[in-house]
Design a protein around this motif. Structure first.
Motif, mmCIF file in Angstrom:
data_model
loop_
_atom_site.group_PDB
_atom_site.id
_atom_site.type_symbol
_atom_site.label_atom_id
_atom_site.label_comp_id
_atom_site.label_asym_id
_atom_site.label_seq_id
_atom_site.Cartn_x
_atom_site.Cartn_y
_atom_site.Cartn_z
ATOM 1 N N GLY A 8 2.764 -0.770 -8.944
ATOM 2 C CA GLY A 8 2.371 -2.018 -9.589
ATOM 3 C C GLY A 8 1.222 -2.692 -8.880
ATOM 4 O O GLY A 8 0.305 -2.048 -8.378
ATOM 5 N N MET A 9 1.275 -4.014 -8.824
ATOM 6 C CA MET A 9 0.183 -4.826 -8.277
ATOM 7 C C MET A 9 0.652 -5.646 -7.090
ATOM 8 O O MET A 9 1.755 -6.203 -7.095
ATOM 9 C CB MET A 9 -0.365 -5.769 -9.349
ATOM 10 C CG MET A 9 -1.424 -6.759 -8.840
ATOM 11 S SD MET A 9 -2.090 -7.830 -10.125
ATOM 12 C CE MET A 9 -3.247 -6.696 -10.921
ATOM 13 N N ARG A 10 -0.199 -5.733 -6.068
ATOM 14 C CA ARG A 10 -0.004 -6.651 -4.953
ATOM 15 C C ARG A 10 -1.005 -7.797 -5.061
ATOM 16 O O ARG A 10 -2.154 -7.584 -5.472
ATOM 17 C CB ARG A 10 -0.196 -5.926 -3.626
ATOM 18 C CG ARG A 10 0.941 -5.006 -3.217
ATOM 19 C CD ARG A 10 0.546 -4.119 -2.057
ATOM 20 N NE ARG A 10 -0.428 -3.107 -2.477
ATOM 21 C CZ ARG A 10 -1.127 -2.342 -1.635
ATOM 22 N NH1 ARG A 10 -0.982 -2.501 -0.333
ATOM 23 N NH2 ARG A 10 -1.976 -1.441 -2.093
ATOM 24 N N LEU A 11 -0.577 -8.975 -4.678
ATOM 25 C CA LEU A 11 -1.460 -10.132 -4.641
ATOM 26 C C LEU A 11 -1.774 -10.474 -3.186
ATOM 27 O O LEU A 11 -0.873 -10.460 -2.336
ATOM 28 C CB LEU A 11 -0.822 -11.335 -5.324
ATOM 29 C CG LEU A 11 -0.399 -11.176 -6.789
ATOM 30 C CD1 LEU A 11 0.089 -12.510 -7.333
ATOM 31 C CD2 LEU A 11 -1.523 -10.630 -7.645
ATOM 32 N N SER A 12 -3.014 -10.802 -2.906
ATOM 33 C CA SER A 12 -3.407 -11.167 -1.545
ATOM 34 C C SER A 12 -3.419 -12.672 -1.319
ATOM 35 O O SER A 12 -3.412 -13.120 -0.171
ATOM 36 C CB SER A 12 -4.798 -10.597 -1.232
ATOM 37 O OG SER A 12 -5.784 -11.196 -2.067
ATOM 38 N N ASN A 13 -3.430 -13.452 -2.408
ATOM 39 C CA ASN A 13 -3.539 -14.915 -2.290
ATOM 40 C C ASN A 13 -2.435 -15.614 -3.083
ATOM 41 O O ASN A 13 -2.708 -16.459 -3.941
ATOM 42 C CB ASN A 13 -4.911 -15.392 -2.767
ATOM 43 C CG ASN A 13 -6.002 -15.087 -1.776
ATOM 44 O OD1 ASN A 13 -5.883 -15.414 -0.590
ATOM 45 N ND2 ASN A 13 -7.064 -14.437 -2.227
ATOM 46 N N HIS A 34 3.601 -12.455 0.842
ATOM 47 C CA HIS A 34 3.341 -11.242 0.067
ATOM 48 C C HIS A 34 3.982 -11.372 -1.319
ATOM 49 O O HIS A 34 4.959 -12.109 -1.500
ATOM 50 C CB HIS A 34 3.871 -9.991 0.780
ATOM 51 C CG HIS A 34 5.236 -10.138 1.383
ATOM 52 N ND1 HIS A 34 5.480 -10.027 2.731
ATOM 53 C CD2 HIS A 34 6.435 -10.406 0.825
ATOM 54 C CE1 HIS A 34 6.757 -10.191 2.973
ATOM 55 N NE2 HIS A 34 7.371 -10.432 1.831
ATOM 56 N N PHE A 35 3.442 -10.641 -2.282
ATOM 57 C CA PHE A 35 3.925 -10.699 -3.664
ATOM 58 C C PHE A 35 3.532 -9.403 -4.352
ATOM 59 O O PHE A 35 2.408 -8.926 -4.219
ATOM 60 C CB PHE A 35 3.293 -11.884 -4.402
ATOM 61 C CG PHE A 35 3.697 -12.012 -5.853
ATOM 62 C CD1 PHE A 35 4.638 -12.945 -6.243
ATOM 63 C CD2 PHE A 35 3.131 -11.197 -6.836
ATOM 64 C CE1 PHE A 35 5.012 -13.072 -7.576
ATOM 65 C CE2 PHE A 35 3.489 -11.310 -8.166
ATOM 66 C CZ PHE A 35 4.439 -12.259 -8.542
ATOM 67 N N MET A 36 4.463 -8.812 -5.071
ATOM 68 C CA MET A 36 4.149 -7.632 -5.859
ATOM 69 C C MET A 36 4.889 -7.686 -7.190
ATOM 70 O O MET A 36 5.943 -8.333 -7.312
ATOM 71 C CB MET A 36 4.496 -6.350 -5.108
ATOM 72 C CG MET A 36 5.964 -6.165 -4.803
ATOM 73 S SD MET A 36 6.276 -4.651 -3.843
ATOM 74 C CE MET A 36 5.608 -5.114 -2.253
ATOM 75 N N ALA A 37 4.319 -7.043 -8.188
ATOM 76 C CA ALA A 37 4.921 -7.011 -9.526
ATOM 77 C C ALA A 37 4.743 -5.622 -10.126
ATOM 78 O O ALA A 37 3.677 -5.006 -9.988
ATOM 79 C CB ALA A 37 4.285 -8.065 -10.426
ATOM 80 N N GLY A 90 -0.772 0.701 -8.279
ATOM 81 C CA GLY A 90 -1.626 0.674 -7.112
ATOM 82 C C GLY A 90 -2.723 -0.362 -7.140
ATOM 83 O O GLY A 90 -3.689 -0.272 -6.375
ATOM 84 N N SER A 91 -2.623 -1.364 -7.986
ATOM 85 C CA SER A 91 -3.687 -2.355 -8.126
ATOM 86 C C SER A 91 -3.475 -3.538 -7.175
ATOM 87 O O SER A 91 -2.374 -3.788 -6.681
ATOM 88 C CB SER A 91 -3.783 -2.850 -9.568
ATOM 89 O OG SER A 91 -2.534 -3.354 -10.025
ATOM 90 N N ILE A 92 -4.566 -4.244 -6.922
ATOM 91 C CA ILE A 92 -4.568 -5.427 -6.052
ATOM 92 C C ILE A 92 -5.359 -6.523 -6.753
ATOM 93 O O ILE A 92 -6.381 -6.255 -7.377
ATOM 94 C CB ILE A 92 -5.212 -5.117 -4.691
ATOM 95 C CG1 ILE A 92 -4.328 -4.159 -3.877
ATOM 96 C CG2 ILE A 92 -5.459 -6.399 -3.890
ATOM 97 C CD1 ILE A 92 -4.971 -3.691 -2.588
ATOM 98 N N SER A 93 -4.887 -7.753 -6.649
ATOM 99 C CA SER A 93 -5.634 -8.894 -7.169
ATOM 100 C C SER A 93 -5.796 -9.930 -6.070
ATOM 101 O O SER A 93 -4.849 -10.224 -5.328
ATOM 102 C CB SER A 93 -4.929 -9.533 -8.367
ATOM 103 O OG SER A 93 -5.625 -10.705 -8.786
ATOM 104 N N ASN A 94 -7.005 -10.479 -5.976
ATOM 105 C CA ASN A 94 -7.279 -11.557 -5.032
ATOM 106 C C ASN A 94 -7.229 -12.926 -5.697
ATOM 107 O O ASN A 94 -7.558 -13.935 -5.070
ATOM 108 C CB ASN A 94 -8.660 -11.352 -4.395
ATOM 109 C CG ASN A 94 -8.734 -10.058 -3.598
ATOM 110 O OD1 ASN A 94 -7.800 -9.712 -2.884
ATOM 111 N ND2 ASN A 94 -9.837 -9.332 -3.729
ATOM 112 N N ASN A 95 -6.826 -12.969 -6.979
ATOM 113 C CA ASN A 95 -6.693 -14.253 -7.661
ATOM 114 C C ASN A 95 -5.693 -15.135 -6.932
ATOM 115 O O ASN A 95 -4.670 -14.659 -6.436
ATOM 116 C CB ASN A 95 -6.200 -14.056 -9.099
ATOM 117 C CG ASN A 95 -7.225 -13.381 -9.981
ATOM 118 O OD1 ASN A 95 -8.369 -13.198 -9.603
ATOM 119 N ND2 ASN A 95 -6.800 -13.004 -11.181
#
Length: 559
Positions: free
Chosen positions: A58-63, A401-404, A413-418
């Motif tokens: 899935g996706m990890r968020l950096s912010n 940390h946060f993932m969905a 395997g995606s990452i968002s800096n939003n």
């Protein structure tokens, strides 16, 4: 009934079933006091293979930002509102000794504000929770003993029938959860042996615990005969909270699964790695060697976060204070924290396995996060490369940390800096469930959500940050403006900051300096004044009471 009416009814039924099939299950898993870089997929050295695998799907968020403390974060998670609007402003907690006679600091969710499980339940979801509540409420309704306890912790307050009912109405089984298992309050021992008292509840009744597993128990003792030390060094069959919460969550998932069942909400709220620090002895011994060279551990965490694409390569990490090499107690606490996190990871894996075994994984939106950064007893070490800990408004306290994961929807395997915030989770869940936030609830007009759906973020789109994101905790104020500028006012522990003269300001450009290493307050006084005015306006609008007044009501609150 005419044939035309029969056909129309069949069309409506088929359409309803189709809509139900398109709505995903929603699984929210939260750890408690986990450090930003605790996970392998966030650069840490703790073994978290299940969470790492989840991140790869899935996706990890950096912010992603929490509210910096247990109850305030949980309040916004459940309501989609700023925590002060639901009684948890200024670092308020959902415990009787911490409740305040001010709406923004009440320490109990108001019954007139709808929560995520209530809205999903009305929309046809089966709603379940296993774990820590910590949002107020009690069962004093049918207990004179509990009513006497309330009076002792609320000197000068009047205990009315309405107050007793309101306390009952604040419990999870009265706030939309069809099934509940866990702890109403903040903390208790993780290990419980047969015959020992415990505070785990099943709905509104004491739970029967499963003592079938055997453990060698390590319970951190900071002084002989200290609190929560009674099971230290024991070996035998026991209940361990992280395992037990998962056992019950799996039972709930299995009971709610099937093509003939409605979609479900499953909220799993682990207490680990929150104090008391307690974990299986073999895991503690496994991690002790990893925390001997702490400078190297901190450096590796910062490098690992960069390698994972979650921290700018050109940005400077905050320099960590490292205790004396002979400080065995500090290293032991880090090792137990790590052991507790490995148990969280193991049990997240069990939840995911249960979803897959029941055929529900592919039709589930799964969210994993922590309620705040790691706590002060490990000096914020696990939040490297950020500074600060839980209850402080630096990035280490509020960022998590946060993932969905949502198969066939969120890119693996995606990452968002939003920039995203815990209050965005409820609006996101409502959107994927096709549920509109109501204009009124229980006879009260509503003002709408403070959070916003981050579904676009999860779909890989760019979302502009909110104009402003505010934090407040026991005299500290903070605002992040337009995702870039962050002002802190009187940051730090109140008993220390109150002794200093004047007002301390810290200003950071998070785009260039995400770890808050260069204070720009003296070089941009106009920005400081502008953001300080925004903070004061928000504070007044939110009903935040000055902390000097708070401690007149609760003199022991800062301690």
């Amino acid at each position: 009934m005419t044939m035309k009416s029969v056909v129309l009814c069949m069309i409506v039924l088929v359409t309803s079933l189709a809509c139900a099939a398109e709505r995903p299950n929603i699984v929210i898993i939260m750890s408690d006091d986990s450090g930003y870089t605790d996970l392998g997929c966030y650069g840490g050295e703790i073994d978290t293979p299940n969470l790492d695998a989840l991140a790869a799907q899935g996706m990890r968020l950096s912010n992603f930002y929490s509210n910096g403390r247990c109850s305030p974060t949980r309040a916004s998670l459940m309501s989609g509102l700023e925590c002060a609007k639901v009684g948890f402003g200024g670092g308020s907690l959902g415990d009787w000794p911490r409740e305040m006679p001010y709406p923004a600091h009440r320490g109990r969710l108001p019954y007139e504000i709808p929560l995520l499980p209530e809205l999903l339940k009305v929309a046809g979801y089966h709603t379940m929770m296993s774990g820590k509540w910590h949002l107020g409420g009690s069962l004093m309704k049918d207990s004179s003993v509990r009513q006497d306890e309330w009076k002792k912790t609320h000197e000068g307050w009047e205990l009315t029938d309405a107050e007793i009912q309101s306390d009952f109405n604040a419990l999870p089984s009265q706030r939309g959860f069809d099934e509940y298992f866990g702890l109403y309050g903040a903390q208790d021992d993780f290990f419980a042996l047969p015959g020992q008292p415990h505070r785990i509840m099943d709905g509104n009744k004491p739970a029967k615990l499963d003592y079938s597993q055997s453990y060698a128990m390590h319970c951190y003792v900071d002084k002989p005969g200290g609190r929560s030390s009674k099971n230290h060094g024991k070996t035998g069959k026991a209940f361990y909270d992280t395992d037990g919460v998962t056992d019950r969550a799996i039972e709930m998932i299995e009971g709610a699964s099937g093509t003939d069942k409605p979609p479900f909400l499953m909220y799993v709220a682990y207490r680990a790695p929150h104090k008391p620090l307690q974990a299986p002895e073999e895991l503690v011994q496994k991690y002790l060697p990893r925390f001997q060279e702490l400078t190297k551990v901190a450096s590796n965490r910062a490098a690992g976060l960069k390698a994972n694409g979650l921290f700018p390569q050109s940005a400077e990490a905050h320099r960590r204070w490292i205790p004396n090499v002979t400080d065995k107690a500090f290293r032991l606490q880090l090792a137990i924290h790590a052991a507790m996190m490995e148990k969280v990871d193991e049990n997240v894996g069990r939840v995911i396995d249960a979803l897959k075994a029941s055929g529900e994984f592919d039709s589930s939106l799964i969210i994993y996060l922590s309620d705040n950064g790691c706590a002060s007893h490990v000096d914020g070490f696990m939040n490297t490369p950020y500074v600060g800990s839980k209850a402080l408004v630096w990035e280490g306290g509020t960022k998590t940390h946060f993932m969905a994961v949502w198969p066939d929807h969120i890119k693996p395997g995606s990452i968002s800096n939003n920039q995203s915030w815990v209050g965005d989770v409820a609006p996101t869940c409502l959107e994927v469930a096709g549920v509109e936030y109501p204009d009124s609830f229980r006879g009260q007009q509503l003002r709408g959500l403070d959070g916003r759906s981050m579904l676009k973020t999860l779909m890989g789109e760019t979302m502009a940050p909110m104009e402003a994101l505010f934090f407040n905790d026991k005299g500290q104020q903070s605002v992040i403006y337009q995702g870039r500028w962050k002002l802190l006012i009187e940051p730090g522990w109140y008993l220390q900051t109150v002794k200093a003269t004047g007002i301390a300001y810290e200003l950071y450009d998070l785009e260039k300096d995400p770890a808050e290493t260069k204070n720009l307050a003296d070089s941009d006084l106009a920005m400081v004044q502008r953001l300080a005015k925004m903070c004061e306006t928000w504070k007044q609008d939110s009903g935040i009471v000055d902390y000097a007044e708070i401690i007149k009501v609760r003199p022991k609150d800062p301690f």
